[in-house]
Motif scaffolding. Sequence first.
Motif, short mmCIF file in Angstrom:
data_model
loop_
_atom_site.label_atom_id
_atom_site.label_comp_id
_atom_site.label_asym_id
_atom_site.label_seq_id
_atom_site.Cartn_x
_atom_site.Cartn_y
_atom_site.Cartn_z
N GLY A 87 0.79 -1.08 -0.30
CA GLY A 87 0.52 0.30 0.01
C GLY A 87 0.91 1.39 -0.32
N PHE A 88 1.73 1.32 -0.15
CA PHE A 88 2.61 2.67 -0.11
C PHE A 88 2.22 3.39 -1.26
CE2 PHE A 88 6.77 4.90 -1.82
CZ PHE A 88 7.12 5.49 -0.61
N ARG A 89 2.39 4.13 -1.47
CA ARG A 89 1.40 5.47 -1.89
C ARG A 89 2.85 6.67 -1.77
NH1 ARG A 89 -1.44 5.39 -5.50
NH2 ARG A 89 -2.66 7.09 -5.05
N GLY A 90 4.18 6.32 -1.70
CA GLY A 90 4.72 7.49 -1.48
C GLY A 90 4.71 8.57 -0.10
N CYS A 91 5.44 10.20 -0.27
CA CYS A 91 5.07 10.71 1.16
C CYS A 91 3.56 11.09 1.20
CB CYS A 91 6.11 11.78 0.50
SG CYS A 91 6.36 13.25 2.66
N GLY A 92 2.92 11.05 1.89
CA GLY A 92 2.13 11.92 2.32
C GLY A 92 2.30 13.31 2.28
N PHE A 93 2.74 13.84 3.17
CA PHE A 93 3.09 15.45 2.84
C PHE A 93 3.23 15.62 1.34
CE2 PHE A 93 4.31 13.33 7.13
CZ PHE A 93 3.73 14.31 7.78
N LEU A 94 4.04 15.15 0.82
CA LEU A 94 4.28 15.79 -0.58
C LEU A 94 3.01 15.74 -1.10
CD1 LEU A 94 5.75 16.39 -3.43
CD2 LEU A 94 6.31 14.30 -3.66
N ASN A 95 2.55 14.28 -1.02
CA ASN A 95 0.68 13.95 -1.63
C ASN A 95 -0.05 15.49 -0.81
OD1 ASN A 95 2.11 12.35 -3.12
ND2 ASN A 95 0.89 10.55 -1.75
N ALA A 96 -0.02 15.36 -0.28
CA ALA A 96 -1.29 16.46 0.97
C ALA A 96 -0.64 17.85 -0.08
CB ALA A 96 -1.31 16.08 2.02
N SER A 97 0.78 18.44 0.13
CA SER A 97 0.69 19.67 -0.06
C SER A 97 0.87 20.00 -1.25
CB SER A 97 2.08 19.44 0.63
OG SER A 97 3.20 19.23 -0.62
N ALA A 98 0.48 18.88 -2.40
CA ALA A 98 0.24 19.00 -4.17
C ALA A 98 -1.46 19.70 -4.09
CB ALA A 98 0.89 17.64 -4.80
N GLU A 99 -1.46 19.54 -3.09
CA GLU A 99 -2.96 19.42 -3.34
C GLU A 99 -3.29 20.97 -2.44
OE1 GLU A 99 -6.46 16.56 -3.08
OE2 GLU A 99 -4.33 14.61 -2.94
N ALA A 100 -2.44 21.13 -1.66
CA ALA A 100 -3.14 22.04 -0.68
C ALA A 100 -2.73 23.78 -1.03
CB ALA A 100 -1.58 21.96 0.94
N GLN A 101 -4.13 24.47 -0.47
CA GLN A 101 -4.13 25.99 -0.44
C GLN A 101 -3.63 26.85 0.27
OE1 GLN A 101 -6.76 27.20 -2.95
NE2 GLN A 101 -7.44 24.88 -3.45
N ALA A 102 -2.82 27.46 0.30
CA ALA A 102 -2.09 28.52 0.78
C ALA A 102 -2.54 28.94 1.76
CB ALA A 102 -1.84 29.70 -0.40
N GLY A 103 -1.40 28.62 2.45
CA GLY A 103 -2.71 29.05 4.33
C GLY A 103 -3.04 27.81 5.06
#
Length: 180
Positions: A87-103
């Motif tokens: 189930g490894f899907r990479g870095c959860g932080f990289l994945n989430a930050s790619a979708e994150a809105q500023a702030g």
Amino acid sequence: MAAADELFYEEGVHTVGIDRVIERAGVAKGSLYYTFGSKDELVRAYLTHRHEARRDRIVARLAGQESPREQILAIFELREELSAEPGFRGCGFLNASAEAQAGSAAEQVCETSRAWVQELFVGLAEQLNASNAHTLGRQLVMLYDGATVAAQLDKDPSVASDARAAAATLIDMMTAPDKS
């Protein structure tokens, strides 16, 4: 939290709606909103949990090593083990930050986690008395990040052992006595 962790990591924080989390968790909508207040705060909790789990795994691994060099290399060994998990899907932080809105909460937690990783590698490089600890630390972070991304994209956790070998070479180069 377990339901959010599974769904957000597997499918992405923006792809997964709050109703899917509620359904998977088997809780009432009111309970989820009472506990977290909003989806943004649920995402914050999810990422904070992931940060704490990663930090705890790394700190535990470091405790078993005798020198800063061994500690750095052990981080890459841990990266390989984690990348080999089902189930490894990479870095959860990289994945989430790619979708994150500023702030957003996601951006804030990702930045906190990123700062911790950078401080960890720079701090270990300083303990090595590297000729330029800050540069070595940043290079080690890039190798760590690269191993994570390559393991995901290539579906090959062994790339972390290549990154470990490159890290050892960098460490040796930046800690060798000056022969001038």
